[in-house]
Design a protein around this motif. Structure first.
Motif, PDB file in Angstrom:
ATOM      1  N   ARG A   1       0.938  -1.136  -0.175  1.00 38.89           N
ATOM      2  CA  ARG A   1       0.023   0.038  -0.021  1.00 38.89           C
ATOM      3  C   ARG A   1       0.978   1.117  -0.054  1.00 38.89           C
ATOM      4  NH1 ARG A   1      -5.073   0.126   2.229  1.00 38.89           N
ATOM      5  NH2 ARG A   1      -4.779  -1.856   3.110  1.00 38.89           N
ATOM      6  N   TYR A   2       0.705   2.241  -0.900  1.00 43.21           N
ATOM      7  CA  TYR A   2       1.279   3.463  -1.119  1.00 43.21           C
ATOM      8  C   TYR A   2       0.357   4.628  -0.933  1.00 43.21           C
ATOM      9  CZ  TYR A   2       5.023   0.900  -3.272  1.00 43.21           C
ATOM     10  OH  TYR A   2       6.244  -0.091  -3.608  1.00 43.21           O
ATOM     11  N   THR A   3       0.717   5.562  -0.254  1.00 39.76           N
ATOM     12  CA  THR A   3      -0.135   6.608   0.103  1.00 39.76           C
ATOM     13  C   THR A   3       0.440   7.762  -0.999  1.00 39.76           C
ATOM     14  OG1 THR A   3      -0.296   6.359   2.461  1.00 39.76           O
ATOM     15  CG2 THR A   3      -0.819   8.691   1.726  1.00 39.76           C
ATOM     16  N   VAL A   4      -0.492   8.386  -1.688  1.00 48.43           N
ATOM     17  CA  VAL A   4      -0.260   9.199  -2.747  1.00 48.43           C
ATOM     18  C   VAL A   4      -0.430  10.782  -2.016  1.00 48.43           C
ATOM     19  CG1 VAL A   4      -1.073  10.251  -4.989  1.00 48.43           C
ATOM     20  CG2 VAL A   4      -1.217   7.740  -4.642  1.00 48.43           C
ATOM     21  N   LEU A   5       0.738  11.300  -2.138  1.00 44.20           N
ATOM     22  CA  LEU A   5       0.834  12.751  -1.652  1.00 44.20           C
ATOM     23  C   LEU A   5       0.765  13.772  -3.069  1.00 44.20           C
ATOM     24  CD1 LEU A   5       3.719  12.184   1.200  1.00 44.20           C
ATOM     25  CD2 LEU A   5       1.117  12.242   1.372  1.00 44.20           C
ATOM     26  N   LYS A   6      -0.189  14.367  -3.198  1.00 42.79           N
ATOM     27  CA  LYS A   6      -0.461  15.480  -4.213  1.00 42.79           C
ATOM     28  C   LYS A   6       0.402  16.678  -4.033  1.00 42.79           C
ATOM     29  CE  LYS A   6      -3.351  13.290  -6.995  1.00 42.79           C
ATOM     30  NZ  LYS A   6      -3.021  13.041  -8.117  1.00 42.79           N
ATOM     31  N   HIS A   7       1.113  17.096  -4.884  1.00 39.72           N
ATOM     32  CA  HIS A   7       1.967  18.279  -5.111  1.00 39.72           C
ATOM     33  C   HIS A   7       1.020  19.454  -5.054  1.00 39.72           C
ATOM     34  CE1 HIS A   7       4.449  21.025  -6.995  1.00 39.72           C
ATOM     35  NE2 HIS A   7       5.415  20.873  -6.061  1.00 39.72           N
ATOM     36  N   ILE A   8       1.306  20.140  -4.182  1.00 37.96           N
ATOM     37  CA  ILE A   8       0.770  21.699  -4.051  1.00 37.96           C
ATOM     38  C   ILE A   8       1.751  22.810  -4.358  1.00 37.96           C
ATOM     39  CG2 ILE A   8      -0.768  23.137  -2.926  1.00 37.96           C
ATOM     40  CD1 ILE A   8      -2.251  20.354  -3.152  1.00 37.96           C
ATOM     41  N   GLY A   9       1.495  23.261  -5.449  1.00 37.64           N
ATOM     42  CA  GLY A   9       2.446  24.374  -5.925  1.00 37.64           C
ATOM     43  C   GLY A   9       2.770  25.354  -4.920  1.00 37.64           C
ATOM     44  N   GLY A  10       3.923  26.268  -5.227  1.00 38.97           N
ATOM     45  CA  GLY A  10       4.437  27.161  -4.172  1.00 38.97           C
ATOM     46  C   GLY A  10       4.091  28.441  -4.445  1.00 38.97           C
ATOM     47  N   LEU A  11       2.831  28.536  -5.039  1.00 37.04           N
ATOM     48  CA  LEU A  11       2.467  30.051  -5.321  1.00 37.04           C
ATOM     49  C   LEU A  11       1.029  30.401  -4.363  1.00 37.04           C
ATOM     50  CD1 LEU A  11       2.651  30.708  -9.193  1.00 37.04           C
ATOM     51  CD2 LEU A  11       4.261  31.565  -7.445  1.00 37.04           C
ATOM     52  N   SER A  12       1.073  31.633  -3.739  1.00 41.20           N
ATOM     53  CA  SER A  12      -0.095  32.019  -3.096  1.00 41.20           C
ATOM     54  C   SER A  12      -1.209  32.666  -3.824  1.00 41.20           C
ATOM     55  CB  SER A  12       0.251  33.161  -1.996  1.00 41.20           C
ATOM     56  OG  SER A  12       0.984  34.308  -2.835  1.00 41.20           O
ATOM     57  N   ASP A  13      -2.405  32.999  -3.426  1.00 41.12           N
ATOM     58  CA  ASP A  13      -3.666  33.371  -4.361  1.00 41.12           C
ATOM     59  C   ASP A  13      -3.208  34.647  -4.963  1.00 41.12           C
ATOM     60  OD1 ASP A  13      -4.826  31.196  -3.362  1.00 41.12           O
ATOM     61  OD2 ASP A  13      -5.633  32.312  -1.689  1.00 41.12           O
ATOM     62  N   ASN A  14      -2.076  35.360  -4.396  1.00 36.56           N
ATOM     63  CA  ASN A  14      -1.889  36.772  -5.194  1.00 36.56           C
ATOM     64  C   ASN A  14      -0.645  36.683  -6.022  1.00 36.56           C
ATOM     65  OD1 ASN A  14       0.324  36.668  -3.178  1.00 36.56           O
ATOM     66  ND2 ASN A  14      -0.288  38.541  -2.178  1.00 36.56           N
ATOM     67  N   GLY A  15      -0.130  35.423  -6.243  1.00 35.66           N
ATOM     68  CA  GLY A  15       1.157  35.183  -6.895  1.00 35.66           C
ATOM     69  C   GLY A  15       2.369  35.244  -6.483  1.00 35.66           C
ATOM     70  N   ARG A  16       2.374  35.196  -5.373  1.00 37.18           N
ATOM     71  CA  ARG A  16       3.785  35.222  -4.760  1.00 37.18           C
ATOM     72  C   ARG A  16       4.331  33.883  -4.395  1.00 37.18           C
ATOM     73  NH1 ARG A  16       3.917  40.149  -0.224  1.00 37.18           N
ATOM     74  NH2 ARG A  16       3.605  42.028  -1.781  1.00 37.18           N
ATOM     75  N   PRO A  17       5.644  33.787  -4.540  1.00 40.52           N
ATOM     76  CA  PRO A  17       6.031  32.505  -4.163  1.00 40.52           C
ATOM     77  C   PRO A  17       6.049  31.997  -2.772  1.00 40.52           C
ATOM     78  CG  PRO A  17       7.884  34.009  -5.416  1.00 40.52           C
ATOM     79  CD  PRO A  17       6.596  34.503  -5.089  1.00 40.52           C
TER      80      PRO A  17
END
Length: 119
Positions: free
Chosen positions: A14-30
């Motif tokens: 059994r593998y747990t899948v960890l989804k990648h959540i990008g590194g930008l905020s709602d206003n576009g900042r890193p």
């Protein structure tokens, strides 16, 4: 299905899948990148062959292992992480690429790189 060829503990895991959540905020900042659990898959792990390792290295994506999942349901995507918990040790594999052999939907092959720096 694989009776007689594997030792106990070498079959499907059994593998747990960890989804990648990008590194930008709602206003576009890193911002910081993070991984969130999004499901589970069952698969068998094996080392990538030297030929596969060289092919993926030339494409700029180092590969160390392959994880083969039966079927194509609940599939992980590139940049996701497959997390394998064995007893008290946790191994994490960054998905570099996906392949559907013969494009029949019977199996999904994940080409992964084992990483110790992912959390």
């Amino acid at each position: 299905m694989f009776r007689g060829f594997l030792r106990p503990g070498q079959g499907f895991r059994r593998y747990t899948v960890l989804k990648h959540i990008g590194g930008l905020s709602d206003n576009g900042r890193p911002g910081p990148e993070r991984y969130e659990p999004s499901g589970e898959i069952f698969g068998i792990i094996s080392q990538a062959t030297p030929k596969e390792q060289e092919q993926w290295k030339q494409a700029g994506h180092p590969v160390t292992h392959k994880v083969v999942q039966q079927g194509t349901k609940d599939r992980a995507e590139p940049m996701d992480v497959l997390e394998l918990a064995v007893q008290d040790q946790v191994r994490r594999f960054l998905v570099q690429g996906i392949h559907d052999p013969a494009e029949l939907g019977h199996f999904t092959t994940y080409f992964t790189e084992e990483r110790r720096d992912l959390q």
